[in-house]
Scaffold this motif. Structure first.
Motif, PDB file in Angstrom:
ATOM      1  N   GLN A  79       0.384  -1.236  -0.412  1.00  0.00           N
ATOM      2  CA  GLN A  79       0.193  -0.018  -0.171  1.00  0.00           C
ATOM      3  C   GLN A  79       0.583   1.166  -0.136  1.00  0.00           C
ATOM      4  OE1 GLN A  79      -2.893   0.271  -1.192  1.00  0.00           O
ATOM      5  NE2 GLN A  79      -3.543  -2.881  -0.231  1.00  0.00           N
ATOM      6  N   THR A  80       2.107   1.015   0.886  1.00  0.00           N
ATOM      7  CA  THR A  80       3.149   2.085   0.724  1.00  0.00           C
ATOM      8  C   THR A  80       3.506   2.866  -1.156  1.00  0.00           C
ATOM      9  OG1 THR A  80       3.398   2.152   3.358  1.00  0.00           O
ATOM     10  CG2 THR A  80       4.938   3.510   1.717  1.00  0.00           C
ATOM     11  N   GLY A  81       4.441   1.558  -0.815  1.00  0.00           N
ATOM     12  CA  GLY A  81       4.432   1.764  -2.838  1.00  0.00           C
ATOM     13  C   GLY A  81       2.986   2.101  -4.133  1.00  0.00           C
ATOM     14  N   TYR A  82       2.067   1.902  -3.314  1.00  0.00           N
ATOM     15  CA  TYR A  82       0.630   1.548  -4.678  1.00  0.00           C
ATOM     16  C   TYR A  82       0.466   3.922  -4.356  1.00  0.00           C
ATOM     17  CZ  TYR A  82      -3.854   1.156  -6.501  1.00  0.00           C
ATOM     18  OH  TYR A  82      -4.868   1.712  -7.800  1.00  0.00           O
ATOM     19  N   LEU A  83       0.877   4.351  -3.151  1.00  0.00           N
ATOM     20  CA  LEU A  83       1.022   5.213  -3.007  1.00  0.00           C
ATOM     21  C   LEU A  83       1.807   6.487  -4.020  1.00  0.00           C
ATOM     22  CD1 LEU A  83      -0.773   7.649  -1.826  1.00  0.00           C
ATOM     23  CD2 LEU A  83      -0.037   7.106   0.323  1.00  0.00           C
ATOM     24  N   SER A  84       2.886   5.444  -3.269  1.00  0.00           N
ATOM     25  CA  SER A  84       3.997   6.556  -4.044  1.00  0.00           C
ATOM     26  C   SER A  84       3.976   6.613  -5.297  1.00  0.00           C
ATOM     27  CB  SER A  84       5.156   5.419  -3.734  1.00  0.00           C
ATOM     28  OG  SER A  84       5.476   5.123  -1.883  1.00  0.00           O
ATOM     29  N   ALA A  85       3.823   5.243  -6.133  1.00  0.00           N
ATOM     30  CA  ALA A  85       3.282   5.588  -7.745  1.00  0.00           C
ATOM     31  C   ALA A  85       2.425   6.425  -7.809  1.00  0.00           C
ATOM     32  CB  ALA A  85       2.422   4.685  -7.827  1.00  0.00           C
ATOM     33  N   PHE A  86       1.090   7.312  -6.989  1.00  0.00           N
ATOM     34  CA  PHE A  86       0.033   8.307  -6.936  1.00  0.00           C
ATOM     35  C   PHE A  86       1.117   9.212  -6.522  1.00  0.00           C
ATOM     36  CE2 PHE A  86      -2.889   5.644  -6.643  1.00  0.00           C
ATOM     37  CZ  PHE A  86      -3.386   5.119  -7.548  1.00  0.00           C
ATOM     38  N   HIS A  87       2.391   9.538  -5.589  1.00  0.00           N
ATOM     39  CA  HIS A  87       2.967  10.631  -5.611  1.00  0.00           C
ATOM     40  C   HIS A  87       4.334  11.158  -6.487  1.00  0.00           C
ATOM     41  CE1 HIS A  87       6.520  13.039  -3.977  1.00  0.00           C
ATOM     42  NE2 HIS A  87       5.600  13.584  -3.004  1.00  0.00           N
ATOM     43  N   ARG A  88       4.134  10.000  -7.587  1.00  0.00           N
ATOM     44  CA  ARG A  88       5.402  10.180  -8.163  1.00  0.00           C
ATOM     45  C   ARG A  88       4.478  11.067  -9.740  1.00  0.00           C
ATOM     46  NH1 ARG A  88      10.007  11.764 -10.623  1.00  0.00           N
ATOM     47  NH2 ARG A  88      11.395  10.371 -12.202  1.00  0.00           N
ATOM     48  N   VAL A  89       3.326  10.542  -9.854  1.00  0.00           N
ATOM     49  CA  VAL A  89       2.640  10.777 -10.933  1.00  0.00           C
ATOM     50  C   VAL A  89       1.990  12.310 -11.119  1.00  0.00           C
ATOM     51  CG1 VAL A  89       0.460  10.287 -12.880  1.00  0.00           C
ATOM     52  CG2 VAL A  89       1.772   8.423 -12.274  1.00  0.00           C
ATOM     53  N   ILE A  90       1.111  12.339  -9.958  1.00  0.00           N
ATOM     54  CA  ILE A  90       0.420  13.382  -9.538  1.00  0.00           C
ATOM     55  C   ILE A  90       1.546  15.073  -9.006  1.00  0.00           C
ATOM     56  CG2 ILE A  90      -0.839  15.228  -7.897  1.00  0.00           C
ATOM     57  CD1 ILE A  90      -2.365  12.018  -7.767  1.00  0.00           C
ATOM     58  N   THR A  91       2.734  14.441  -8.486  1.00  0.00           N
ATOM     59  CA  THR A  91       3.312  15.782  -9.134  1.00  0.00           C
ATOM     60  C   THR A  91       4.538  16.418 -10.112  1.00  0.00           C
ATOM     61  OG1 THR A  91       4.894  14.066  -7.661  1.00  0.00           O
ATOM     62  CG2 THR A  91       4.056  15.433  -6.645  1.00  0.00           C
ATOM     63  N   LEU A  92       4.704  14.778 -10.707  1.00  0.00           N
ATOM     64  CA  LEU A  92       5.076  14.569 -12.194  1.00  0.00           C
ATOM     65  C   LEU A  92       4.201  16.050 -13.033  1.00  0.00           C
ATOM     66  CD1 LEU A  92       7.169  14.453 -14.944  1.00  0.00           C
ATOM     67  CD2 LEU A  92       5.679  12.297 -15.401  1.00  0.00           C
ATOM     68  N   ILE A  93       2.741  16.020 -13.298  1.00  0.00           N
ATOM     69  CA  ILE A  93       1.648  16.538 -13.646  1.00  0.00           C
ATOM     70  C   ILE A  93       1.759  17.791 -13.473  1.00  0.00           C
ATOM     71  CG2 ILE A  93      -0.225  17.097 -13.947  1.00  0.00           C
ATOM     72  CD1 ILE A  93      -0.789  14.186 -13.931  1.00  0.00           C
ATOM     73  N   GLN A  94       2.291  18.361 -11.482  1.00  0.00           N
ATOM     74  CA  GLN A  94       1.807  19.219 -11.534  1.00  0.00           C
ATOM     75  C   GLN A  94       2.843  20.216 -12.165  1.00  0.00           C
ATOM     76  OE1 GLN A  94       1.302  18.299  -7.300  1.00  0.00           O
ATOM     77  NE2 GLN A  94      -0.548  18.756  -7.164  1.00  0.00           N
ATOM     78  N   GLN A  95       4.098  19.532 -12.235  1.00  0.00           N
ATOM     79  CA  GLN A  95       5.592  19.942 -12.773  1.00  0.00           C
ATOM     80  C   GLN A  95       5.418  20.962 -13.690  1.00  0.00           C
ATOM     81  OE1 GLN A  95       8.280  17.497 -11.449  1.00  0.00           O
ATOM     82  NE2 GLN A  95       8.377  17.797  -9.542  1.00  0.00           N
ATOM     83  N   GLN A  96       4.953  20.021 -14.165  1.00  0.00           N
ATOM     84  CA  GLN A  96       4.671  20.376 -16.001  1.00  0.00           C
ATOM     85  C   GLN A  96       3.466  21.020 -16.060  1.00  0.00           C
ATOM     86  OE1 GLN A  96       6.414  18.622 -18.651  1.00  0.00           O
ATOM     87  NE2 GLN A  96       7.952  17.968 -16.476  1.00  0.00           N
ATOM     88  N   ALA A  97       2.675  21.875 -15.176  1.00  0.00           N
ATOM     89  CA  ALA A  97       1.403  22.196 -15.568  1.00  0.00           C
ATOM     90  C   ALA A  97       2.524  23.839 -14.948  1.00  0.00           C
ATOM     91  CB  ALA A  97       0.309  22.155 -14.143  1.00  0.00           C
ATOM     92  N   ASP A  98       2.710  23.574 -14.052  1.00  0.00           N
ATOM     93  CA  ASP A  98       4.229  24.606 -13.985  1.00  0.00           C
ATOM     94  C   ASP A  98       4.353  25.391 -14.846  1.00  0.00           C
ATOM     95  OD1 ASP A  98       4.735  26.977 -11.301  1.00  0.00           O
ATOM     96  OD2 ASP A  98       6.816  25.783 -11.734  1.00  0.00           O
ATOM     97  N   ILE A  99       5.779  23.825 -15.797  1.00  0.00           N
ATOM     98  CA  ILE A  99       5.943  24.581 -16.374  1.00  0.00           C
ATOM     99  C   ILE A  99       5.259  25.230 -18.262  1.00  0.00           C
ATOM    100  CG2 ILE A  99       7.592  23.786 -18.465  1.00  0.00           C
ATOM    101  CD1 ILE A  99       8.109  21.161 -16.602  1.00  0.00           C
ATOM    102  N   TYR A 100       3.704  24.679 -17.900  1.00  0.00           N
ATOM    103  CA  TYR A 100       3.499  25.056 -19.376  1.00  0.00           C
ATOM    104  C   TYR A 100       2.405  26.061 -18.855  1.00  0.00           C
ATOM    105  CZ  TYR A 100       5.076  21.918 -21.919  1.00  0.00           C
ATOM    106  OH  TYR A 100       6.227  20.545 -22.824  1.00  0.00           O
ATOM    107  N   ASP A 101       2.454  26.895 -17.296  1.00  0.00           N
ATOM    108  CA  ASP A 101       1.714  28.021 -16.707  1.00  0.00           C
ATOM    109  C   ASP A 101       0.786  27.853 -16.822  1.00  0.00           C
ATOM    110  OD1 ASP A 101       3.260  29.822 -16.441  1.00  0.00           O
ATOM    111  OD2 ASP A 101       3.532  30.539 -18.412  1.00  0.00           O
TER     112      ASP A 101
END
Length: 80
Positions: free
Chosen positions: A41-63
């Protein structure tokens, strides 16, 4: 009248679904503390952390405001 943008609709829908799944994963991780499934369950949650923070970072790059993707309500602390 604003034209329907299927790409924007897809992005928003995917982000909303990811957020729901991540919060469910967080609840499952908490419920699994001290059980045989805690590591999974910890690893499963970590995968969401990785994906969502990546999307948030990309959103920031593209304003792209996180509000437009419905990712403004989920914080990094919710994903650990």
């Amino acid at each position: 009248m604003m034209k329907f943008n299927e790409y924007e609709a897809l992005a928003v829908t995917l982000c909303e679904a990811l957020q729901e799944l991540a919060l469910e994963a967080k609840a499952n991780k908490i419920a699994a503390i001290g059980t045989d499934t805690e590591n999974f369950q910890t690893g499963y949650l970590s995968a969401f952390h990785r994906v969502i923070t990546l999307i948030q970072q990309q959103a920031d790059i593209y304003d792209v405001p996180l509000e437009k993707l419905s990712l403004d309500k989920i914080k990094e602390i919710d994903l650990i």
